[in-house]
Design a protein around this motif. Sequence first.
Motif, mmCIF file in Angstrom:
data_model
loop_
_atom_site.group_PDB
_atom_site.id
_atom_site.type_symbol
_atom_site.label_atom_id
_atom_site.label_comp_id
_atom_site.label_asym_id
_atom_site.label_seq_id
_atom_site.Cartn_x
_atom_site.Cartn_y
_atom_site.Cartn_z
ATOM 1 N N THR A 144 43.358 -25.340 54.636
ATOM 2 C CA THR A 144 43.779 -24.758 55.914
ATOM 3 C C THR A 144 42.809 -25.030 57.063
ATOM 4 O O THR A 144 43.178 -24.867 58.222
ATOM 5 N N GLY A 145 41.597 -25.428 56.749
ATOM 6 C CA GLY A 145 40.597 -25.685 57.786
ATOM 7 C C GLY A 145 40.622 -27.130 58.241
ATOM 8 O O GLY A 145 41.486 -27.914 57.867
ATOM 9 N N GLY A 146 39.661 -27.444 59.012
ATOM 10 C CA GLY A 146 39.520 -28.807 59.501
ATOM 11 C C GLY A 146 38.244 -29.430 58.980
ATOM 12 O O GLY A 146 37.736 -29.036 57.922
ATOM 13 N N PRO A 147 37.705 -30.388 59.709
ATOM 14 C CA PRO A 147 36.498 -31.093 59.273
ATOM 15 C C PRO A 147 35.328 -30.168 58.960
ATOM 16 O O PRO A 147 34.535 -30.440 58.058
ATOM 17 N N GLU A 148 35.241 -29.049 59.687
ATOM 18 C CA GLU A 148 34.116 -28.140 59.486
ATOM 19 C C GLU A 148 34.055 -27.582 58.066
ATOM 20 O O GLU A 148 32.964 -27.321 57.539
ATOM 21 N N ALA A 149 35.197 -27.422 57.412
ATOM 22 C CA ALA A 149 35.208 -26.929 56.028
ATOM 23 C C ALA A 149 34.519 -27.935 55.106
ATOM 24 O O ALA A 149 33.762 -27.551 54.205
ATOM 25 N N TYR A 150 34.779 -29.207 55.327
ATOM 26 C CA TYR A 150 34.163 -30.240 54.483
ATOM 27 C C TYR A 150 32.679 -30.417 54.794
ATOM 28 O O TYR A 150 31.880 -30.623 53.883
ATOM 29 N N LYS A 181 50.482 -26.202 56.367
ATOM 30 C CA LYS A 181 50.803 -24.807 56.662
ATOM 31 C C LYS A 181 51.520 -24.221 55.453
ATOM 32 O O LYS A 181 51.908 -24.949 54.524
ATOM 33 N N ASP A 182 51.677 -22.923 55.446
ATOM 34 C CA ASP A 182 52.334 -22.217 54.334
ATOM 35 C C ASP A 182 51.700 -22.597 52.997
ATOM 36 O O ASP A 182 52.403 -22.849 52.011
ATOM 37 N N VAL A 183 50.395 -22.634 52.949
ATOM 38 C CA VAL A 183 49.665 -23.036 51.748
ATOM 39 C C VAL A 183 49.660 -21.897 50.736
ATOM 40 O O VAL A 183 49.359 -20.750 51.073
ATOM 41 N N ARG A 184 50.023 -22.236 49.492
ATOM 42 C CA ARG A 184 49.953 -21.268 48.392
ATOM 43 C C ARG A 184 49.284 -21.944 47.204
ATOM 44 O O ARG A 184 49.748 -22.992 46.736
ATOM 45 N N LEU A 185 48.189 -21.350 46.717
ATOM 46 C CA LEU A 185 47.456 -21.875 45.576
ATOM 47 C C LEU A 185 47.643 -20.925 44.396
ATOM 48 O O LEU A 185 47.385 -19.722 44.522
ATOM 49 N N THR A 231 53.329 -27.065 53.195
ATOM 50 C CA THR A 231 54.208 -27.837 54.066
ATOM 51 C C THR A 231 53.319 -28.702 54.957
ATOM 52 O O THR A 231 52.386 -28.199 55.583
ATOM 53 N N ARG A 232 53.612 -30.007 54.973
ATOM 54 C CA ARG A 232 52.870 -30.913 55.848
ATOM 55 C C ARG A 232 53.216 -30.603 57.302
ATOM 56 O O ARG A 232 54.254 -30.016 57.586
ATOM 57 N N LYS A 233 52.359 -31.049 58.207
ATOM 58 C CA LYS A 233 52.621 -30.750 59.624
ATOM 59 C C LYS A 233 53.936 -31.362 60.103
ATOM 60 O O LYS A 233 54.527 -30.884 61.060
ATOM 61 N N ASP A 234 54.438 -32.402 59.402
ATOM 62 C CA ASP A 234 55.730 -32.990 59.774
ATOM 63 C C ASP A 234 56.917 -32.251 59.161
ATOM 64 O O ASP A 234 58.064 -32.646 59.328
ATOM 65 N N GLY A 235 56.633 -31.154 58.402
ATOM 66 C CA GLY A 235 57.693 -30.341 57.816
ATOM 67 C C GLY A 235 58.032 -30.681 56.373
ATOM 68 O O GLY A 235 58.811 -29.971 55.738
ATOM 69 N N ALA A 236 57.473 -31.744 55.831
ATOM 70 C CA ALA A 236 57.761 -32.139 54.454
ATOM 71 C C ALA A 236 57.059 -31.208 53.467
ATOM 72 O O ALA A 236 55.902 -30.851 53.653
ATOM 73 N N ALA A 237 57.782 -30.848 52.416
ATOM 74 C CA ALA A 237 57.207 -30.007 51.363
ATOM 75 C C ALA A 237 56.283 -30.848 50.487
ATOM 76 O O ALA A 237 56.520 -32.041 50.269
ATOM 77 N N HIS A 238 55.231 -30.228 49.991
ATOM 78 C CA HIS A 238 54.260 -30.903 49.123
ATOM 79 C C HIS A 238 53.887 -29.958 47.999
ATOM 80 O O HIS A 238 53.561 -28.788 48.232
ATOM 81 N N LYS A 239 53.961 -30.466 46.769
ATOM 82 C CA LYS A 239 53.525 -29.717 45.593
ATOM 83 C C LYS A 239 52.594 -30.628 44.806
ATOM 84 O O LYS A 239 52.884 -31.809 44.632
ATOM 85 N N ALA A 240 51.487 -30.054 44.339
ATOM 86 C CA ALA A 240 50.511 -30.864 43.620
ATOM 87 C C ALA A 240 49.792 -30.039 42.563
ATOM 88 O O ALA A 240 49.661 -28.820 42.695
ATOM 89 N N LEU A 256 35.463 -20.010 44.402
ATOM 90 C CA LEU A 256 35.831 -21.431 44.512
ATOM 91 C C LEU A 256 37.252 -21.596 45.018
ATOM 92 O O LEU A 256 37.532 -22.501 45.813
ATOM 93 N N LEU A 257 38.160 -20.731 44.599
ATOM 94 C CA LEU A 257 39.526 -20.796 45.124
ATOM 95 C C LEU A 257 39.548 -20.500 46.619
ATOM 96 O O LEU A 257 40.337 -21.092 47.361
ATOM 97 N N ALA A 258 38.676 -19.620 47.082
ATOM 98 C CA ALA A 258 38.580 -19.354 48.520
ATOM 99 C C ALA A 258 38.096 -20.597 49.265
ATOM 100 O O ALA A 258 38.587 -20.905 50.360
ATOM 101 N N LEU A 259 37.153 -21.331 48.669
ATOM 102 C CA LEU A 259 36.718 -22.591 49.283
ATOM 103 C C LEU A 259 37.868 -23.595 49.308
ATOM 104 O O LEU A 259 38.070 -24.289 50.310
ATOM 105 N N GLU A 260 38.622 -23.676 48.210
ATOM 106 C CA GLU A 260 39.769 -24.588 48.170
ATOM 107 C C GLU A 260 40.754 -24.256 49.294
ATOM 108 O O GLU A 260 41.269 -25.158 49.959
#
Length: 119
Positions: free
Chosen positions: A16-22, A56-60, A82-91, A7-11
């Motif tokens: 990191t994927g596009g529409p095809e992942a969904y 990008k630079d996704v870490r789970l 990191t969002r494509k505009d360079g902003a950091a995101h943590k959730a 499930l983490l691999a799906l996440e």
Amino acid sequence: MTIETDLLALEDQFWTGGPEAYIAHADASCLVVFAGMAAVMDRDAIAKTAEKGRWKDVRLTPTGFLQLAPSVAVVAYDAEATRKDGAAHKARVSSTYVKRDDGWKLAAHQQTEIAAEET
């Protein structure tokens, strides 16, 4: 592999994927909950929101896993990206999956942004 790692691999594919992942891994309908919205969306509508390269630079980092039944499981993790505009995101994230004939499908997804001062 375990169900949790599957499930983490799906996440990771959703991040990191596009529409095809969904299209491949979301259930026909999915409950999505973010700070600004909560809705049941169909697979195609969710896929339309998933622009490839938006993260990008996704870490789970896994924080929890619970298998509620043989065909239902919940995975929780902290995400840093990191969002494509360079902003950091943590959730803080949790996703609920249901096992269908063609594999595990995302049925609910909740994401709460972690403020910079909380880290």
